[in-house]
Design a protein around this motif. Structure first.
Motif, PDB file in Angstrom:
ATOM      1  N   THR A 122      43.299  33.690  49.857  1.00 14.56           N
ATOM      2  CA  THR A 122      44.349  34.513  49.256  1.00 14.56           C
ATOM      3  C   THR A 122      43.762  35.777  48.657  1.00 14.56           C
ATOM      4  OG1 THR A 122      45.679  32.556  48.744  1.00 14.56           O
ATOM      5  CG2 THR A 122      46.199  34.574  47.536  1.00 14.56           C
ATOM      6  N   ARG A 123      42.643  35.626  47.947  1.00 12.25           N
ATOM      7  CA  ARG A 123      42.002  36.797  47.344  1.00 12.25           C
ATOM      8  C   ARG A 123      41.574  37.792  48.413  1.00 12.25           C
ATOM      9  NH1 ARG A 123      37.283  39.215  45.518  1.00 12.25           N
ATOM     10  NH2 ARG A 123      37.328  39.903  43.348  1.00 12.25           N
ATOM     11  N   SER A 173      51.490  38.156  37.925  1.00 11.33           N
ATOM     12  CA  SER A 173      50.652  37.094  37.341  1.00 11.33           C
ATOM     13  C   SER A 173      49.776  36.449  38.405  1.00 11.33           C
ATOM     14  CB  SER A 173      51.535  36.039  36.655  1.00 11.33           C
ATOM     15  OG  SER A 173      52.426  35.449  37.602  1.00 11.33           O
ATOM     16  N   GLY A 174      50.315  36.333  39.625  1.00 13.38           N
ATOM     17  CA  GLY A 174      49.520  35.775  40.717  1.00 13.38           C
ATOM     18  C   GLY A 174      48.347  36.671  41.056  1.00 13.38           C
ATOM     19  N   HIS A 231      43.610  36.617  40.373  1.00 14.09           N
ATOM     20  CA  HIS A 231      42.499  36.984  41.256  1.00 14.09           C
ATOM     21  C   HIS A 231      41.757  38.217  40.765  1.00 14.09           C
ATOM     22  CE1 HIS A 231      43.569  34.079  44.390  1.00 14.09           C
ATOM     23  NE2 HIS A 231      44.828  34.394  44.164  1.00 14.09           N
ATOM     24  N   PHE A 232      42.490  39.145  40.168  1.00 16.51           N
ATOM     25  CA  PHE A 232      41.908  40.386  39.650  1.00 16.51           C
ATOM     26  C   PHE A 232      42.467  40.592  38.245  1.00 16.51           C
ATOM     27  CE2 PHE A 232      42.505  40.773  44.236  1.00 16.51           C
ATOM     28  CZ  PHE A 232      41.206  41.014  44.669  1.00 16.51           C
ATOM     29  N   GLY A 233      41.628  40.417  37.256  1.00 19.52           N
ATOM     30  CA  GLY A 233      42.098  40.390  35.876  1.00 19.52           C
ATOM     31  C   GLY A 233      42.588  41.702  35.313  1.00 19.52           C
ATOM     32  N   SER A 234      42.328  42.806  36.021  1.00 15.59           N
ATOM     33  CA  SER A 234      42.753  44.110  35.528  1.00 15.59           C
ATOM     34  C   SER A 234      42.803  45.093  36.683  1.00 15.59           C
ATOM     35  CB  SER A 234      41.773  44.638  34.472  1.00 15.59           C
ATOM     36  OG  SER A 234      40.513  44.931  35.063  1.00 15.59           O
ATOM     37  N   GLN A 284      40.123  47.729  41.423  1.00 17.99           N
ATOM     38  CA  GLN A 284      39.569  48.946  42.013  1.00 17.99           C
ATOM     39  C   GLN A 284      38.081  48.784  42.327  1.00 17.99           C
ATOM     40  OE1 GLN A 284      40.828  51.442  38.754  1.00 17.99           O
ATOM     41  NE2 GLN A 284      42.488  52.344  39.949  1.00 17.99           N
ATOM     42  N   LEU A 285      37.350  48.154  41.441  1.00 19.75           N
ATOM     43  CA  LEU A 285      35.930  47.906  41.697  1.00 19.75           C
ATOM     44  C   LEU A 285      35.753  46.984  42.903  1.00 19.75           C
ATOM     45  CD1 LEU A 285      34.604  47.480  38.050  1.00 19.75           C
ATOM     46  CD2 LEU A 285      33.921  49.264  39.655  1.00 19.75           C
TER      47      LEU A 285
END
Length: 201
Positions: A7-8, A41-42, A46-49, A54-55
């Motif tokens: 998924t990520r 939220s989903g 996977h990406f907290g911010s 972007q990173l």
């Protein structure tokens, strides 16, 4: 990969393609949630911010560049053949990975060149790593006796980068069908200017 990893990666694939069109700076959890039809939220799981997303996209670009451009060339014997293969792969890489808006890192260099922070650092380190690889490849061509030992390698790489940038502008902004041919002609001329002259017997 686990289901979570799959998924990520699927999210990252979409973000990578979007960044090519709209730029890394315009990427956000909200924009990506709409595009992938996932909840915010989903995505946060996977990406907290926004910055972490972007990173991750910048790092994905580096990984794909290495896979498409560098590794195939580095499998060739050291020397000018390897260097030329690297340049050809570099000119073609955005088409090879189907980036509709061009190179993510190249565009991000313009976006973040005057914005200190982790994103600028990531772009800068990525481009410095590419310059080191190019410099090492040129140095190997010196070792094989194809390029002169007095070559200014940093200058050679500087000019090579300029050739790439000019090719991208001609291809993308001016829709020049001869952009790659012109770029390779410029590269071949650069090589000739620094080649070892073979003495006639």
């Amino acid at each position: 990969m686990s289901k979570g990893e799959q998924t990520r990666q699927a999210i990252l694939d979409e973000a990578f393609s979007m960044a090519s069109r709209i730029g890394v700076g315009a990427l956000s959890i909200g924009v990506l949630a709409e595009r992938t039809r996932m909840s915010k939220s989903g995505l946060f799981a996977h990406f907290g911010s926004k910055e972490e997303l972007q990173l991750a996209v910048l790092r994905e670009s580096q990984a794909r560049f290495a896979e498409v451009v560098l590794r195939p060339a580095l499998r060739l014997p050291r020397g000018l053949g390897r260097l030329r293969a690297m340049v050809i792969n570099w000119l073609d890489w955005t088409r090879a990975v189907n980036l509709p808006g061009g190179c993510v890192i190249n565009a991000a260099a313009l976006e973040f060149d005057d914005q200190p922070g982790p994103l600028r650092d990531e772009v800068k380190n990525s481009l410095l790593a590419l310059r080191r690889t190019l410099a090492e490849t040129v140095a190997k061509a010196v070792e094989t006796g194809e390029l002169r030992p007095d070559i200014d390698i940093e200058q050679f790489v500087f000019e090579l980068n300029g050739i790439y940038q000019a090719a991208q502008q001609n291809r993308r902004l001016f829709s020049d069908p001869d952009a790659d041919r012109r770029a390779l002609a410029a590269f071949d001329r650069l090589v000739r200017d620094h080649a070892v002259i073979q003495q006639k017997e």
